[in-house]
Design a protein around this motif. Structure first.
Motif, PDB file in Angstrom:
ATOM      1  N   PHE A 259      38.260  41.679  47.468  1.00  0.00           N
ATOM      2  CA  PHE A 259      39.582  41.842  46.865  1.00  0.00           C
ATOM      3  C   PHE A 259      39.531  41.732  45.341  1.00  0.00           C
ATOM      4  N   GLY A 260      38.420  41.203  44.807  1.00  0.00           N
ATOM      5  CA  GLY A 260      38.230  41.138  43.367  1.00  0.00           C
ATOM      6  C   GLY A 260      39.138  40.157  42.648  1.00  0.00           C
ATOM      7  N   ARG A 261      39.531  39.084  43.326  1.00  0.00           N
ATOM      8  CA  ARG A 261      40.414  38.100  42.713  1.00  0.00           C
ATOM      9  C   ARG A 261      40.480  36.853  43.593  1.00  0.00           C
ATOM     10  N   VAL A 479      22.930  44.029  51.862  1.00  0.00           N
ATOM     11  CA  VAL A 479      23.269  43.816  50.461  1.00  0.00           C
ATOM     12  C   VAL A 479      24.644  44.425  50.209  1.00  0.00           C
ATOM     13  N   GLU A 480      25.532  43.661  49.589  1.00  0.00           N
ATOM     14  CA  GLU A 480      26.852  44.170  49.212  1.00  0.00           C
ATOM     15  C   GLU A 480      26.773  44.833  47.832  1.00  0.00           C
ATOM     16  N   HIS A 481      27.519  45.931  47.685  1.00  0.00           N
ATOM     17  CA  HIS A 481      27.552  46.584  46.367  1.00  0.00           C
ATOM     18  C   HIS A 481      28.986  46.990  46.028  1.00  0.00           C
ATOM     19  N   ARG A 482      29.343  46.738  44.772  1.00  0.00           N
ATOM     20  CA  ARG A 482      30.640  47.134  44.241  1.00  0.00           C
ATOM     21  C   ARG A 482      30.459  47.653  42.825  1.00  0.00           C
ATOM     22  N   ASP A 483      31.480  48.323  42.344  1.00  0.00           N
ATOM     23  CA  ASP A 483      31.490  48.785  40.954  1.00  0.00           C
ATOM     24  C   ASP A 483      32.863  48.438  40.383  1.00  0.00           C
ATOM     25  N   TYR A 484      33.005  47.171  39.997  1.00  0.00           N
ATOM     26  CA  TYR A 484      34.299  46.646  39.603  1.00  0.00           C
ATOM     27  C   TYR A 484      34.827  47.327  38.330  1.00  0.00           C
ATOM     28  N   LEU A 485      36.140  47.576  38.346  1.00  0.00           N
ATOM     29  CA  LEU A 485      36.884  47.999  37.163  1.00  0.00           C
ATOM     30  C   LEU A 485      37.982  46.979  36.904  1.00  0.00           C
ATOM     31  N   TYR A 486      38.274  46.765  35.641  1.00  0.00           N
ATOM     32  CA  TYR A 486      39.229  45.728  35.258  1.00  0.00           C
ATOM     33  C   TYR A 486      40.649  46.270  35.259  1.00  0.00           C
ATOM     34  N   PHE A 493      40.055  42.594  39.517  1.00  0.00           N
ATOM     35  CA  PHE A 493      38.964  43.564  39.500  1.00  0.00           C
ATOM     36  C   PHE A 493      39.014  44.381  40.790  1.00  0.00           C
ATOM     37  N   HIS A 494      38.820  45.687  40.655  1.00  0.00           N
ATOM     38  CA  HIS A 494      38.989  46.564  41.811  1.00  0.00           C
ATOM     39  C   HIS A 494      37.740  47.395  42.046  1.00  0.00           C
ATOM     40  N   SER A 495      37.350  47.473  43.320  1.00  0.00           N
ATOM     41  CA  SER A 495      36.230  48.324  43.714  1.00  0.00           C
ATOM     42  C   SER A 495      36.139  48.371  45.226  1.00  0.00           C
ATOM     43  N   PRO A 496      35.806  49.534  45.791  1.00  0.00           N
ATOM     44  CA  PRO A 496      35.439  49.560  47.209  1.00  0.00           C
ATOM     45  C   PRO A 496      34.166  48.742  47.414  1.00  0.00           C
ATOM     46  N   THR A 497      33.992  48.242  48.610  1.00  0.00           N
ATOM     47  CA  THR A 497      32.778  47.500  48.963  1.00  0.00           C
ATOM     48  C   THR A 497      31.950  48.331  49.929  1.00  0.00           C
ATOM     49  N   VAL A 498      30.670  48.464  49.614  1.00  0.00           N
ATOM     50  CA  VAL A 498      29.733  49.121  50.520  1.00  0.00           C
ATOM     51  C   VAL A 498      28.682  48.097  50.917  1.00  0.00           C
ATOM     52  N   VAL A 499      28.510  47.916  52.220  1.00  0.00           N
ATOM     53  CA  VAL A 499      27.497  47.000  52.739  1.00  0.00           C
ATOM     54  C   VAL A 499      26.316  47.833  53.216  1.00  0.00           C
ATOM     55  N   TYR A 500      25.211  47.709  52.523  1.00  0.00           N
ATOM     56  CA  TYR A 500      23.991  48.444  52.874  1.00  0.00           C
ATOM     57  C   TYR A 500      23.120  47.549  53.754  1.00  0.00           C
ATOM     58  N   THR A 501      22.828  48.006  54.956  1.00  0.00           N
ATOM     59  CA  THR A 501      21.987  47.245  55.875  1.00  0.00           C
ATOM     60  C   THR A 501      20.522  47.680  55.736  1.00  0.00           C
ATOM     61  N   LYS A 502      19.658  46.950  56.410  1.00  0.00           N
ATOM     62  CA  LYS A 502      18.215  47.252  56.438  1.00  0.00           C
ATOM     63  C   LYS A 502      17.613  47.375  55.045  1.00  0.00           C
ATOM     64  N   TYR A 581      29.030  44.619  38.167  1.00  0.00           N
ATOM     65  CA  TYR A 581      29.912  44.648  36.993  1.00  0.00           C
ATOM     66  C   TYR A 581      29.363  45.582  35.904  1.00  0.00           C
ATOM     67  N   LYS A 582      28.595  46.581  36.310  1.00  0.00           N
ATOM     68  CA  LYS A 582      27.917  47.423  35.317  1.00  0.00           C
ATOM     69  C   LYS A 582      28.892  48.207  34.443  1.00  0.00           C
ATOM     70  N   ASN A 583      30.097  48.499  34.923  1.00  0.00           N
ATOM     71  CA  ASN A 583      31.089  49.244  34.139  1.00  0.00           C
ATOM     72  C   ASN A 583      32.235  48.367  33.638  1.00  0.00           C
ATOM     73  N   ILE A 584      32.083  47.059  33.776  1.00  0.00           N
ATOM     74  CA  ILE A 584      33.194  46.175  33.417  1.00  0.00           C
ATOM     75  C   ILE A 584      33.394  46.105  31.910  1.00  0.00           C
ATOM     76  N   ASP A 585      32.326  46.277  31.142  1.00  0.00           N
ATOM     77  CA  ASP A 585      32.435  46.232  29.679  1.00  0.00           C
ATOM     78  C   ASP A 585      33.378  47.317  29.187  1.00  0.00           C
TER      79      ASP A 585
END
Length: 657
Positions: A259-261, A479-486, A493-502, A581-585
């Motif tokens: 949920f990013g908060r 591994v969870e991955h997100r690309d948060y935007l402010y 912070f908002h981003s879809p969540t992708v759960v990568y297995t294996k 948070y690679k695009n949060i800046d």
């Protein structure tokens, strides 16, 4: 008098024999004593992380922490365990737990064991690290302990100015206190304790996020804990039995990553447990553990009507026997867990059993070579997982030895029961709140291979050296991955969540620790640790960049007189990069960054005892150079802070009946 001294000696002897008999097996652990806790100016249990050699930690609000121990797991997988007097505490929200909510008071901690190498401890296979807290046994008679503590970061007005809620201090600690009443007569003892914490979090960014979701909380978000507990025990020459009961209530703001908060919530935790040990003969003993725990999360009113509506119950039993032969020690154990989750949306049976069987054996080949082996089987219906480890000691002489640990673990999803496990079973909290997520592939419990080599050296009982190296291979983990935007409107912070297995990866590292007792009045310790990921899947490696590669720490304790001590602490932690948070800046206009600078912290603590150690005052100054240290991209930036801690330890009656 002789009878009293003999009785105390026997209690000490039987305690050392019956305490899991860990000394009979090869283990690698760090011990932090109650004296270490007092002299180093520990204000919360989580402060102990700073004294642990092989650990990295991160925090958003300064109170809840994520931990990575000895390269075993990243911050995304909080699988390390907490035990209190031999019982595992099931206090976490899914995998995330706040160690500060453990219902034990600092003044009642006897010592803490830290395990950072996979092994079997207290009937549990420790694959991701363990912190085992041992509480005190009170003195004969009636004792009263109390602690009150206040503190504040300096904020904008300047040093040593406590401004209440009027300035944007990041960490404004309220009046935290604890009290306990101890009783001991012959073989019986009990301790009744109460712990209350209030943390006022006044960071403007934090307040903005909280107030936008829960405007009725007032100007300042406050984390609150109230936790009464009762421990009672009965020790004779060949038995030891203890019961422990606690019920804690917590008001928290849980940073929910999908949920990013932060989500405001109330958490109620109940724990009822008993442990017992019986020494039947010189070469045979039997121990048991039983436990009932319940963890409930309920809603605090918020604009999204976000409600975890979650409850969790665990019934646990374990039976263990140790057999001692001339050069062989054998341990056999069996246990069962019944887990029940409480949520109406679960589409698959929400209750299941996990059974376990384990065995350890120790061989003393000769005075120079010792070997341990352990097998741990876990089963659920038609699924079985196993874990094995091998430990070897090569003793060079009485002052030098080499330890080698090897382990392989295969885990069931039911063992960790992480958040995604329950989503996969129908828990609809994400769908109900329109949170975008995807699970790519099938979740698995994962596999782990570990190798540790440790060299220990002691010189003249004053100089202690430890050299360590390790390798970990992790397979089929998620591994969870997100690309948060402010979001400027509410600070979230908002981003879809992708759960990568294996996902597969490897970590390597090592360290050096030196402890030197300069004199009877002065001792100091320095340690350096290095951890990195190699030859790993791209996302696995990227997630591990949030774990500092290097940490260098030094502390010194000077006790010029018995009633006064000075503690000094310096810590350096290398920079980190956070892939989520690679695009949060860019999206925050430079308010946040995915790269955190290296940290440098200086702390000083002064401890003074009065009236033959019945009273004490602790002045703690942290982050003395006022650096804006930050361990999470959207977390607190610490400032120079001071704390005052007052403690009382009174023996009211020393001769009963």
């Amino acid at each position: 008098m002789k009878k009293l001294l003999l009785f105390k000696f026997f209690l000490l002897l039987i305690s050392s024999v019956l305490a899991q008999n860990n000394n009979l097996y090869l283990i690698d652990r760090q011990i932090i004593t109650s004296e270490d806790i007092k002299k180093s100016g520990i204000t919360r249990i989580s402060d102990i992380f700073s004294l642990i050699n092989n650990i990295s930690y991160s925090t958003i609000n300064g109170y809840d922490h994520s931990v990575s121990i000895n390269g075993l797991d990243s911050y995304q997988h909080q699988l390390w365990k907490i035990m209190l007097d031999g019982q595992r505490m099931d206090y976490s929200i899914f995998e995330d737990g706040n160690i500060n909510n453990i219902p034990v008071t600092l003044s009642n901690i006897d010592y803490i064991e830290i395990y950072t190498v996979p092994q079997i401890i207290e009937g549990e296979f420790i694959s991701s690290g363990l912190m085992h807290i041992h509480s005190i046994i009170p003195e004969d008679g009636i004792t009263v302990k109390g602690k009150i503590q206040v503190g504040s970061e300096t904020g904008d007005p300047g040093p040593f100015r406590y401004t209440g809620d009027n300035t944007p201090n990041v960490d404004n600690q309220g009046t935290n206190y604890s009290a306990s009443l101890g009783f001991k007569k012959d073989f019986f003892y009990s301790i009744l304790s109460y712990k209350s914490n209030t943390e006022s979090l006044t960071s403007p960014a934090y307040r903005k996020r909280i107030q936008s979701i829960a405007p009725n909380i007032g100007d300042i978000p406050r984390l609150k804990l109230n936790a009464p507990s009762l421990k009672a025990g009965y020790i004779t020459t060949d038995t030891r039995n203890e019961v422990y009961v606690t019920k804690s209530e917590i008001k928290d703001y849980y940073f929910f990553r999908p949920f990013g908060r932060e989500i405001p919530l109330k958490n109620k935790y109940l724990h009822i447990g008993a442990t017992g040990e019986f020494q039947f003969q010189d070469n045979y003993d039997l121990s048991y553990k039983i436990k009932y725990s319940k963890n409930n999360i309920t809603k605090i009113e918020n604009v999204f009507d976000f409600d975890f509506d979650w409850g969790y119950e665990n019934i646990y039993g374990n039976l263990q026997s140790n057999i001692f032969l001339k050069d062989i020690t054998l341990t056999l154990g069996v246990g069962i867990n019944k887990y029940t989750a409480e949520n109406e949306s679960l589409t698959i049976n929400n209750s299941f059993f996990l059974g376990k069987f384990y065995s350890l054996i120790s061989f003393n080949y000769n005075e120079f070579i010792k070997q341990n082996a352990g097998l741990f089987l876990t089963g659920n219906n038609d699924k079985t997982a196993y874990k094995v480890y091998l430990a070897n000691e090569f003793k060079i002489n009485n002052q030098n030895n080499i330890l080698i640990f090897l382990s392989y673990t295969k885990s069931l999803l039911e063992e960790s029961q992480n958040f995604w496990y329950w989503v996969d079973r129908g828990y609809d909290i994400l769908d109900k709140n329109n949170i975008d997520y995807t699970i790519q592939g099938n979740l698995e419990g994962g596999k782990k291979i570990t190798f540790d080599i440790i060299y220990n050296s002691e010189i003249n009982g004053k100089f202690f050296l430890k050299l360590k190296g390790f390798y970990r291979n992790l397979k089929d983990v998620y591994v969870e991955h997100r690309d948060y935007l402010y979001d400027f409107t509410d600070g979230s912070f908002h981003s879809p969540t992708v759960v990568y297995t294996k996902q597969n990866g490897n970590t390597i590292g090592g360290g050096i620790s030196i402890k030197h007792n300069i004199s009877s009045k002065t001792r100091h310790t320095i340690f350096y640790n290095f951890t990195t990921s190699i030859s790993s899947d791209a996302l696995f490696k990227a997630v591990w960049q949030s774990i500092p590669e290097s940490r260098l720490s030094y502390n010194i304790i000077y006790t010029p007189i018995e009633s006064f001590s000075i503690f000094g602490y310096l810590n350096y932690t290398s920079s980190t990069i956070w892939i989520d948070y690679k695009n949060i800046d860019e999206s925050s206009g430079g308010l946040y960054s995915s790269k955190l600078n290296s940290l440098f912290t200086v702390k000083v603590a002064l401890l003074k005892y009065f009236w033959e150690r019945r009273f004490s005052i602790n002045l703690i100054l942290t982050n003395i150079f006022d650096r804006r240290n930050q361990t999470h991209p959207v977390g607190r930036k610490s400032k120079f802070a001071f704390f005052l801690k007052f403690e009382a330890d009174l023996l009211i009656v020393d001769d009963l009946f």
